[in-house]
Design a protein around this motif. Structure first.
Motif, PDB file in Angstrom:
ATOM      1  N   GLY A  67      60.182  49.276  31.837  1.00 33.65           N
ATOM      2  CA  GLY A  67      59.023  48.872  30.681  1.00 33.65           C
ATOM      3  C   GLY A  67      58.296  47.105  30.210  1.00 33.65           C
ATOM      4  O   GLY A  67      58.065  46.692  29.552  1.00 33.65           O
ATOM      5  N   THR A  68      58.411  46.770  31.975  1.00 33.78           N
ATOM      6  CA  THR A  68      57.617  45.312  31.843  1.00 33.78           C
ATOM      7  C   THR A  68      56.683  45.716  32.497  1.00 33.78           C
ATOM      8  O   THR A  68      56.191  46.056  33.211  1.00 33.78           O
ATOM      9  N   GLY A 119      35.746  33.327  54.353  1.00 28.81           N
ATOM     10  CA  GLY A 119      36.034  32.901  53.755  1.00 28.81           C
ATOM     11  C   GLY A 119      36.953  33.437  52.653  1.00 28.81           C
ATOM     12  O   GLY A 119      37.129  34.361  52.655  1.00 28.81           O
ATOM     13  N   LYS A 120      37.069  32.265  50.853  1.00 31.61           N
ATOM     14  CA  LYS A 120      38.183  33.451  50.473  1.00 31.61           C
ATOM     15  C   LYS A 120      37.345  34.572  49.642  1.00 31.61           C
ATOM     16  O   LYS A 120      36.575  33.722  49.448  1.00 31.61           O
ATOM     17  N   SER A 121      37.664  35.629  48.749  1.00 31.76           N
ATOM     18  CA  SER A 121      37.083  36.139  48.043  1.00 31.76           C
ATOM     19  C   SER A 121      37.723  35.858  46.830  1.00 31.76           C
ATOM     20  O   SER A 121      38.515  35.156  46.629  1.00 31.76           O
ATOM     21  N   ARG A 122      36.482  36.307  45.885  1.00 24.04           N
ATOM     22  CA  ARG A 122      37.174  35.788  44.319  1.00 24.04           C
ATOM     23  C   ARG A 122      38.282  36.962  43.953  1.00 24.04           C
ATOM     24  O   ARG A 122      38.633  37.800  44.339  1.00 24.04           O
ATOM     25  N   PRO A 123      39.734  36.531  43.160  1.00 23.95           N
ATOM     26  CA  PRO A 123      40.671  37.030  42.515  1.00 23.95           C
ATOM     27  C   PRO A 123      40.166  38.494  41.674  1.00 23.95           C
ATOM     28  O   PRO A 123      39.106  38.706  41.090  1.00 23.95           O
ATOM     29  N   SER A 124      41.032  39.694  42.174  1.00 26.19           N
ATOM     30  CA  SER A 124      41.054  40.874  41.848  1.00 26.19           C
ATOM     31  C   SER A 124      42.057  40.616  40.882  1.00 26.19           C
ATOM     32  O   SER A 124      42.771  40.521  41.696  1.00 26.19           O
ATOM     33  N   THR A 125      42.405  41.157  39.595  1.00 23.57           N
ATOM     34  CA  THR A 125      43.450  41.107  39.205  1.00 23.57           C
ATOM     35  C   THR A 125      43.851  42.903  38.679  1.00 23.57           C
ATOM     36  O   THR A 125      42.915  42.909  38.011  1.00 23.57           O
ATOM     37  N   ILE A 126      45.130  42.743  39.027  1.00 24.38           N
ATOM     38  CA  ILE A 126      45.963  44.511  38.580  1.00 24.38           C
ATOM     39  C   ILE A 126      47.132  44.511  37.497  1.00 24.38           C
ATOM     40  O   ILE A 126      47.382  43.165  38.182  1.00 24.38           O
ATOM     41  N   GLU A 127      46.732  45.135  36.662  1.00 26.84           N
ATOM     42  CA  GLU A 127      48.093  44.800  35.447  1.00 26.84           C
ATOM     43  C   GLU A 127      48.731  46.020  35.872  1.00 26.84           C
ATOM     44  O   GLU A 127      47.631  47.376  35.528  1.00 26.84           O
ATOM     45  N   LEU A 128      49.533  46.322  35.786  1.00 19.77           N
ATOM     46  CA  LEU A 128      50.636  47.300  35.166  1.00 19.77           C
ATOM     47  C   LEU A 128      51.920  47.465  35.007  1.00 19.77           C
ATOM     48  O   LEU A 128      52.267  46.338  34.314  1.00 19.77           O
TER      49      LEU A 128
END
Length: 108
Positions: free
Chosen positions: A14-15, A28-37
């Motif tokens: 439930g969080t 180098g680094k990639s741009r951030p990808s965001t995942i929500e669950l």
């Protein structure tokens, strides 16, 4: 890179969780990808109308074990009949239509 993974443990049902993923390489680094669950918890029970006659279900339909001998059970069309390899089957009471799921199972 194929096969990269990360295991998140200790999640609370439930969080809502938000993960940010950044790829690093020699370029180098990639741009951030965001995942929500959101984690969910639901009660899963075994369907006694599908259990083959050699399986015994607990009173609350959450445990199953193999019987010593076939039991007399009402004849219903949804009941599984053991195949020629003597494999026994029982279905759960819920259908899952998508997403990623896991179960913790104890085999004794």
């Amino acid at each position: 890179v194929l096969g990269c993974s990360c295991k998140a443990t200790g999640l609370i049902p439930g969080t809502k969780y938000k993960f940010e993923i950044i790829s690093k390489s020699t370029a180098g680094k990639s741009r951030p990808s965001t995942i929500e669950l959101v984690t969910t918890l639901f009660t899963f029970q075994l369907d006694p109308n599908t259990a083959s006659q050699c399986l015994l279900l607990s009173q609350n339909n959450t445990h199953v074990r193999k019987a010593e001998a076939p039991a007399y059970l009402p004849d219903v069309s949804s009941r599984f009949v053991p195949d020629k390899e003597n494999q026994h089957t029982v279905l759960g009471d819920k259908a899952i239509k998508g997403g990623r799921h896991y179960w913790e199972v104890s085999v004794e």
